[in-house]
Design an enzyme around this catalytic site. Structure first.
Site, PDB file in Angstrom:
ATOM      1  N   ARG A 233      42.789  31.252  44.992  1.00 53.48           N
ATOM      2  CA  ARG A 233      41.812  30.920  46.034  1.00 53.48           C
ATOM      3  C   ARG A 233      41.404  29.463  45.830  1.00 53.48           C
ATOM      4  NH1 ARG A 233      43.270  34.662  48.560  1.00 53.48           N
ATOM      5  NH2 ARG A 233      42.094  36.485  49.256  1.00 53.48           N
ATOM      6  N   GLU A 262      39.715  26.271  54.640  1.00 56.74           N
ATOM      7  CA  GLU A 262      40.967  26.604  55.335  1.00 56.74           C
ATOM      8  C   GLU A 262      40.682  26.862  56.802  1.00 56.74           C
ATOM      9  OE1 GLU A 262      42.981  29.796  53.259  1.00 56.74           O
ATOM     10  OE2 GLU A 262      42.997  28.687  51.401  1.00 56.74           O
ATOM     11  N   HIS A 281      48.498  28.935  52.984  1.00 53.74           N
ATOM     12  CA  HIS A 281      48.056  30.285  52.564  1.00 53.74           C
ATOM     13  C   HIS A 281      49.088  31.334  52.980  1.00 53.74           C
ATOM     14  CE1 HIS A 281      44.251  32.704  51.415  1.00 53.74           C
ATOM     15  NE2 HIS A 281      45.333  33.399  51.134  1.00 53.74           N
TER      16      HIS A 281
HETATM   17  P1  NAD Z   1      44.156  40.813  39.383  1.00 53.00           P
HETATM   18  O1  NAD Z   1      42.773  41.329  39.475  1.00 53.00           O
HETATM   19  O2  NAD Z   1      45.252  41.751  38.981  1.00 53.00           O
HETATM   20  O3  NAD Z   1      44.221  39.552  38.391  1.00 53.00           O
HETATM   21  C1  NAD Z   1      43.189  38.630  38.222  1.00 53.00           C
HETATM   22  C2  NAD Z   1      43.094  38.311  36.731  1.00 53.00           C
HETATM   23  O4  NAD Z   1      42.096  37.299  36.556  1.00 53.00           O
HETATM   24  C3  NAD Z   1      42.663  39.514  35.861  1.00 53.00           C
HETATM   25  O5  NAD Z   1      43.597  39.713  34.818  1.00 53.00           O
HETATM   26  C4  NAD Z   1      41.293  39.125  35.339  1.00 53.00           C
HETATM   27  O6  NAD Z   1      41.012  39.625  34.045  1.00 53.00           O
HETATM   28  C5  NAD Z   1      41.425  37.607  35.339  1.00 53.00           C
HETATM   29  N1  NAD Z   1      40.132  36.909  35.307  1.00 53.00           N
HETATM   30  C6  NAD Z   1      38.968  37.240  35.900  1.00 53.00           C
HETATM   31  N2  NAD Z   1      38.023  36.322  35.626  1.00 53.00           N
HETATM   32  C7  NAD Z   1      38.606  35.390  34.852  1.00 53.00           C
HETATM   33  C8  NAD Z   1      38.156  34.195  34.240  1.00 53.00           C
HETATM   34  N3  NAD Z   1      36.901  33.775  34.388  1.00 53.00           N
HETATM   35  N4  NAD Z   1      39.032  33.475  33.511  1.00 53.00           N
HETATM   36  C9  NAD Z   1      40.304  33.907  33.339  1.00 53.00           C
HETATM   37  N5  NAD Z   1      40.800  35.039  33.890  1.00 53.00           N
HETATM   38  C10 NAD Z   1      39.952  35.755  34.640  1.00 53.00           C
HETATM   39  O7  NAD Z   1      44.467  40.171  40.796  1.00 53.00           O
HETATM   40  P2  NAD Z   1      45.896  39.842  41.435  1.00 53.00           P
HETATM   41  O8  NAD Z   1      46.357  40.989  42.238  1.00 53.00           O
HETATM   42  O9  NAD Z   1      46.787  39.264  40.397  1.00 53.00           O
HETATM   43  O10 NAD Z   1      45.441  38.689  42.472  1.00 53.00           O
HETATM   44  C11 NAD Z   1      44.829  37.493  42.012  1.00 53.00           C
HETATM   45  C12 NAD Z   1      44.289  36.700  43.169  1.00 53.00           C
HETATM   46  O11 NAD Z   1      45.343  36.093  43.899  1.00 53.00           O
HETATM   47  C13 NAD Z   1      43.561  37.526  44.238  1.00 53.00           C
HETATM   48  O12 NAD Z   1      42.225  37.826  43.868  1.00 53.00           O
HETATM   49  C14 NAD Z   1      43.613  36.628  45.429  1.00 53.00           C
HETATM   50  O13 NAD Z   1      42.473  35.807  45.484  1.00 53.00           O
HETATM   51  C15 NAD Z   1      44.854  35.753  45.178  1.00 53.00           C
HETATM   52  N6  NAD Z   1      45.908  35.998  46.175  1.00 53.00           N
HETATM   53  C16 NAD Z   1      46.329  34.974  46.963  1.00 53.00           C
HETATM   54  C17 NAD Z   1      47.325  35.185  47.899  1.00 53.00           C
HETATM   55  C18 NAD Z   1      47.848  34.077  48.767  1.00 53.00           C
HETATM   56  O14 NAD Z   1      48.246  34.334  49.884  1.00 53.00           O
HETATM   57  N7  NAD Z   1      47.906  32.863  48.285  1.00 53.00           N
HETATM   58  C19 NAD Z   1      47.875  36.458  48.070  1.00 53.00           C
HETATM   59  C20 NAD Z   1      47.427  37.481  47.242  1.00 53.00           C
HETATM   60  C21 NAD Z   1      46.438  37.242  46.301  1.00 53.00           C
END
Ligand code: NAD
Length: 319
Positions: A233, A262, A281
């Site tokens: 994000r 965005e 995105h």
């Molecule tokens: P997830 O919840 O499996 O992974 C997120 C990870 O971040 C977890 O392992 C969590 O422990 C870690 N985390 C939380 N706070 C933290 C911190 N302060 N420091 C370090 N690590 C921390 O989520 P996911 O399914 O892997 O998705 C991650 C993100 O990707 C989503 O929340 C979304 O915002 C983004 N995303 C973007 C797109 C895109 O189109 N670009 C598509 C899908 C998801």
């Protein structure tokens, strides 16, 4: 009859998925950018939400709502606490899009390291004779890849890394000793990771503790020729600090699929810089993945309409 309002669009939630719900509800498509969306929202029981902001103001206009089915895994656009207080379920689409986002992440890494866009422009502009030389790119082999956030998507990025002969280090608030063993990835504190990595890629979710997780101080820690990639994000990176770091040559480049605002405003500084690769995105935007996301949303909305607990509630609403 109950009503399902689809704000995520037909390209994401095609009619066949709407048809699959029509025995239980009327299904209506409206763009959240149009006033008519809010007319439909008044008596909607369920919404399939794209990036619309679901907060108290929004919920005041939706007195009959029982479920917000986010079309995506990130749900920072939804005020979960406000929904919970009103007894509204919030679901998302975890897992089914991880591979697509990881593929894009590697696409961005390779575009940045090999100057693919620059070379494409060079060819289209007539190849400028044989005299004009583009700068040389960089190999992935032997480089250190730092993954910030080793969740579902971070793990998929690490899996793909094995084919590129990079050393993988990671930082997360949860240590993943299982992965250290099975994938040979090494845990590091964030500062240590930033100092060690040639490529830093961000995969945390957006919550207050990750907002501007990477800012001026963090860019100072990074190697001068390192690149940063963000497909999570936009607000996880302090974008003004990133622009400064790129201008000052504190880091080598940035490849970004997400931005603090965005769409990225026309004429934004990031778009003027040569050492950036920017996409709109599109992390989950593949035919197969968007279909899987539609299936997950349909299952969740159907469960709700049948009076059952939707299977993909966000973590805050899981008992
Ligand atoms: P997830 O919840 O499996 O992974 C997120 C990870 O971040 C977890 O392992 C969590 O422990 C870690 N985390 C939380 N706070 C933290 C911190 N302060 N420091 C370090 N690590 C921390 O989520 P996911 O399914 O892997 O998705 C991650 C993100 O990707 C989503 O929340 C979304 O915002 C983004 N995303 C973007 C797109 C895109 O189109 N670009 C598509 C899908 C998801």
């Amino acid at each position: 009859m109950k009503k399902v309002l689809v704000g995520a669009g037909k390209i994401n939630f095609p009619e066949e998925f709407a048809d699959g719900l029509r025995d239980l509800a009327e299904v209506v498509y409206e763009s959240p950018r149009e006033e008519s969306y809010f007319d439909e929202l008044k008596d909607a029981s369920a919404i399939i939400a794209g990036m619309e902001t679901v907060n108290d103001d929004f919920l005041d206009k939706a007195p009959n709502l029982g479920i917000v089915a986010r079309f995506g895994v990130g749900y920072d656009s939804v005020d979960v606490e406000a929904c919970t207080k009103r007894g509204i379920h919030v679901t998302h689409t975890p897992g089914v899009l991880s591979g697509a986002v990881a593929d894009l992440t590697w696409g961005l890494i390779l575009s940045q390291m090999r100057g693919i866009l620059e070379s494409d422009g060079h060819v289209r502009e007539g190849w400028a004779g044989r005299t004009r030389r583009l700068p040389l790119g960089y190999d992935t082999e032997g480089k250190t890849l730092g993954i910030v956030g080793m969740g579902r998507i971070g793990v998929e990025v690490a899996k793909r890394a094995q084919g590129f002969d990079v050393d993988v280090v990671y930082y997360d608030v949860y240590r993943r000793e299982d992965l250290e063993e099975s994938m040979g990835v090494q845990y590091m504190g964030l500062d240590e990771l930033l100092k060690a990595s040639d490529i830093v890629t961000i995969h945390v979710l957006l919550v207050p503790s990750t907002r501007h997780l990477i800012g001026a101080r963090e860019f100072e820690l990074m190697k001068e020729d390192a690149i940063i990639v963000n497909t999570s994000r936009g607000p996880v990176i302090d974008q003004a600090a990133l622009v400064e770091a790129l201008k000052k040559g504190q880091i080598g480049g940035a490849a970004l699929d997400v931005f603090e605002e965005e769409p990225l405003p026309a004429g934004d500084e990031l778009a003027k810089l040569g050492n950036t690769v920017l996409t709109s995105h599109i992390g989950s935007a593949t035919v197969e993945t968007r279909r899987k996301m539609a299936e997950v949303d349909a299952v969740n909305v159907r469960a709700f309409l049948e009076g059952k607990t939707p299977p993909n509630l966000v973590p805050e609403q899981r008992k």
